[in-house]
Design a protein around this motif. Structure first.
Motif, PDB file in Angstrom:
ATOM      1  N   GLY A 173      -4.644   8.128  31.443  1.00 15.17           N
ATOM      2  CA  GLY A 173      -4.805   8.074  29.993  1.00 15.17           C
ATOM      3  C   GLY A 173      -4.582   6.687  29.419  1.00 15.17           C
ATOM      4  O   GLY A 173      -4.649   6.482  28.217  1.00 15.17           O
ATOM      5  N   GLN A 174      -4.316   5.719  30.318  1.00 15.94           N
ATOM      6  CA  GLN A 174      -4.100   4.347  29.833  1.00 15.94           C
ATOM      7  C   GLN A 174      -5.384   3.534  29.998  1.00 15.94           C
ATOM      8  O   GLN A 174      -5.443   2.560  30.748  1.00 15.94           O
ATOM      9  CB  GLN A 174      -2.957   3.693  30.602  1.00 15.94           C
ATOM     10  CG  GLN A 174      -1.629   4.367  30.302  1.00 15.94           C
ATOM     11  CD  GLN A 174      -0.519   3.762  31.130  1.00 15.94           C
ATOM     12  OE1 GLN A 174      -0.613   3.635  32.335  1.00 15.94           O
ATOM     13  NE2 GLN A 174       0.549   3.375  30.464  1.00 15.94           N
ATOM     14  N   GLY A 175      -6.410   3.965  29.270  1.00 16.65           N
ATOM     15  CA  GLY A 175      -7.730   3.350  29.407  1.00 16.65           C
ATOM     16  C   GLY A 175      -7.746   1.890  29.021  1.00 16.65           C
ATOM     17  O   GLY A 175      -8.367   1.060  29.692  1.00 16.65           O
ATOM     18  N   LEU A 176      -7.049   1.568  27.937  1.00 15.58           N
ATOM     19  CA  LEU A 176      -7.095   0.189  27.449  1.00 15.58           C
ATOM     20  C   LEU A 176      -6.507  -0.758  28.489  1.00 15.58           C
ATOM     21  O   LEU A 176      -7.088  -1.799  28.802  1.00 15.58           O
ATOM     22  CB  LEU A 176      -6.330   0.081  26.127  1.00 15.58           C
ATOM     23  CG  LEU A 176      -6.645  -1.157  25.293  1.00 15.58           C
ATOM     24  CD1 LEU A 176      -8.130  -1.260  25.002  1.00 15.58           C
ATOM     25  CD2 LEU A 176      -5.856  -1.153  24.003  1.00 15.58           C
ATOM     26  N   ALA A 177      -5.376  -0.376  29.053  1.00  8.96           N
ATOM     27  CA  ALA A 177      -4.746  -1.212  30.070  1.00  8.96           C
ATOM     28  C   ALA A 177      -5.663  -1.354  31.282  1.00  8.96           C
ATOM     29  O   ALA A 177      -5.894  -2.454  31.782  1.00  8.96           O
ATOM     30  CB  ALA A 177      -3.401  -0.605  30.485  1.00  8.96           C
ATOM     31  N   PHE A 179      -8.948  -1.026  31.616  1.00  7.73           N
ATOM     32  CA  PHE A 179     -10.166  -1.816  31.438  1.00  7.73           C
ATOM     33  C   PHE A 179      -9.868  -3.256  31.048  1.00  7.73           C
ATOM     34  O   PHE A 179     -10.674  -4.150  31.306  1.00  7.73           O
ATOM     35  CB  PHE A 179     -11.112  -1.136  30.455  1.00  7.73           C
ATOM     36  CG  PHE A 179     -11.707   0.108  31.036  1.00  7.73           C
ATOM     37  CD1 PHE A 179     -12.555   0.024  32.132  1.00  7.73           C
ATOM     38  CD2 PHE A 179     -11.392   1.352  30.535  1.00  7.73           C
ATOM     39  CE1 PHE A 179     -13.085   1.157  32.711  1.00  7.73           C
ATOM     40  CE2 PHE A 179     -11.912   2.499  31.109  1.00  7.73           C
ATOM     41  CZ  PHE A 179     -12.760   2.396  32.197  1.00  7.73           C
TER      42      PHE A 179
END
Lengths: 211, 216
Positions: A173-177, A179
């Motif tokens: 769920g930590q997509g920002l990190a 990518f």
């Protein structure tokens, strides 16, 4: 997470280097066809270049991976990616070679012929060393683009950097990190290449003036 | 597999083509003006600001568009911003377009000899006027063909929006492929749809390039 994503870098680099190598070799044939004395060969060469370039790389990737499997040619995702990007690279690198050829004085080819050099010697001893200087910056720039294109391989399941980032984004769920890490990795890979291309470019221009 | 079925596939992909063109059109309409702003800011903005702009442009050019798409669509939800697929796609494509176009516009502006600015100022034109009436018309003539080339590339790249569930050509093709199991003809139909736009468009760019080069 960083370690897991960066382990994919080896495949990003591998796909880029192998398809670049394939493209660099087949590109010679593409440039040869594009500058051939026979009109029909030139026509075929031109049509080939136009067809490959007018369709997005993602479409070719799917044609090769899903399409060819249907007619019995089953490639692994990695093979399909390298094959597709290799063919695409051959077209772009072929056009770069052709641009380099245009800067070469035709008299040199005639002189080599008069001296009795065969086609292979003409290519490897006369043409290649001279145009390498003018085309190498464009080749490196293309290689950087190819490296970014290699991210497309994730869409057919090659477990390279982007694929791994995607997995991490979905499982943690930590997509920002995830990518941001993969984006930074692509930037890091391209910075040294870009610097090298700029240096090669200045150098080739300098020599060109001195000559 | 007869030719009629194949044309049927092509027709089924056409709604996707409309979506692809909308995505491309909106991103270009936002990206090109943004690029002009970026180009000017890099050269005239004070220190920290111009560095930020350079950073934005370098990220837009150095990170694969696929990753930019994921950053917007799958990344932003981590900080509780949940854009729709289309908003995410437009954002990523605009960023990419603006970044590439910034370099084109900057180099076009820089290719106009400095003496022209000095002459304009000697003739009593203000800074804004000399940019608007002297530099811009000449720079535009140089920048237009490569920007049109970029537009064609962005149209091709719109195929990537498939990964974030935008129903453009590739998404429709993939769906059609899983439905019919005729992957090869279906994806070749997609290739034909893209080529039917990019081949005439490239020919147009080449002819415009020739016409503009005549008067330089």
């Amino acid at each position: 997470m960083i370690g897991y994503i960066l382990q994919g870098m080896i495949w990003t680099v591998f796909i880029t280097l192998s398809s670049f190598a394939i493209g660099a070799v087949i590109g010679v044939a593409v440039a040869g066809a594009r500058t051939a004395p026979l009109l029909i060969v030139r026509g075929i060469g031109r049509a080939w270049v136009e067809i490959i370039r007018s369709v997005p790389p993602l479409v070719w990737l799917f044609v090769v991976f899903f399409g060819l499997a249907e007619v019995g040619l089953r490639l692994t995702p990695l093979q399909a990616a390298i094959f597709t990007f290799g063919i695409i690279a051959s077209v772009y690198l072929g056009e770069i070679y052709r641009g380099g050829l245009a800067t070469l004085d035709r008299g040199q080819i005639e002189a080599s012929r008069a001296l009795g050099l065969g086609s292979f010697d003409l290519l490897t001893k006369i043409i290649a060393p001279q145009i390498f200087r003018t085309v190498s910056p464009s080749m490196v720039t293309y290689g950087m683009g190819l490296m970014k294109d290699s991210a497309l391989a994730s869409t057919i399941g090659v477990v390279e950097m982007t694929f791994r980032a995607n997995q991490q984004a979905q499982s943690t769920g930590q997509g920002l990190a995830a990518f941001a890490i993969v984006g930074a990795a692509y930037l890091l890979l391209s910075i040294p290449l870009g610097a090298w291309a700029r240096r090669a470019d200045t150098k080739s221009r300098l020599k060109y003036v001195v000559n | 597999m007869d030719i009629q079925t194949w044309f049927g596939y092509v027709v089924e992909l056409l709604p996707g083509l409309v979506t692809a063109m909308q995505l491309t059109g909106i991103s270009l309409a936002l990206g090109f003006p943004l690029a002009l702003l970026f180009a000017l800011l890099i050269d005239i903005a004070p220190k920290p600001l111009n560095w930020i702009v350079i950073g934005v442009v370098e990220i837009g050019r150095g990170v694969p568009l696929l990753v930019l798409l994921y950053i917007f669509y799958q990344g932003l939800p981590q900080i509780d911003i949940v854009p729709s697929a289309m908003v995410a796609a437009v954002s990523a494509f605009t960023w990419s377009t603006a970044s590439y176009a910034t370099e084109t516009i900057r180099s076009s502006i820089q290719s106009i000899p400095r003496g022209q600015l000095e002459a304009a100022s000697a003739a009593g034109l203000s800074g804004v006027d000399s940019f608007r009436f002297v530099i811009m018309p000449q720079a535009a003539r140089i920048a237009i063909p490569p920007l049109m080339g970029l537009a064609i590339i962005m149209f091709q790249l719109s195929s990537l929006a498939y990964v974030i569930t935008i129903s453009e050509v590739m998404q429709s093709a993939y769906f059609l492929g899983t439905k019919t199991f005729n992957y090869l003809p279906v994806f070749l139909a997609a290739a034909a749809v893209y080529a039917s736009i990019t081949i005439p468009a490239s020919a147009l760019v080449t002819s415009i390039e020739r016409r503009l080069a005549k008067h330089v």
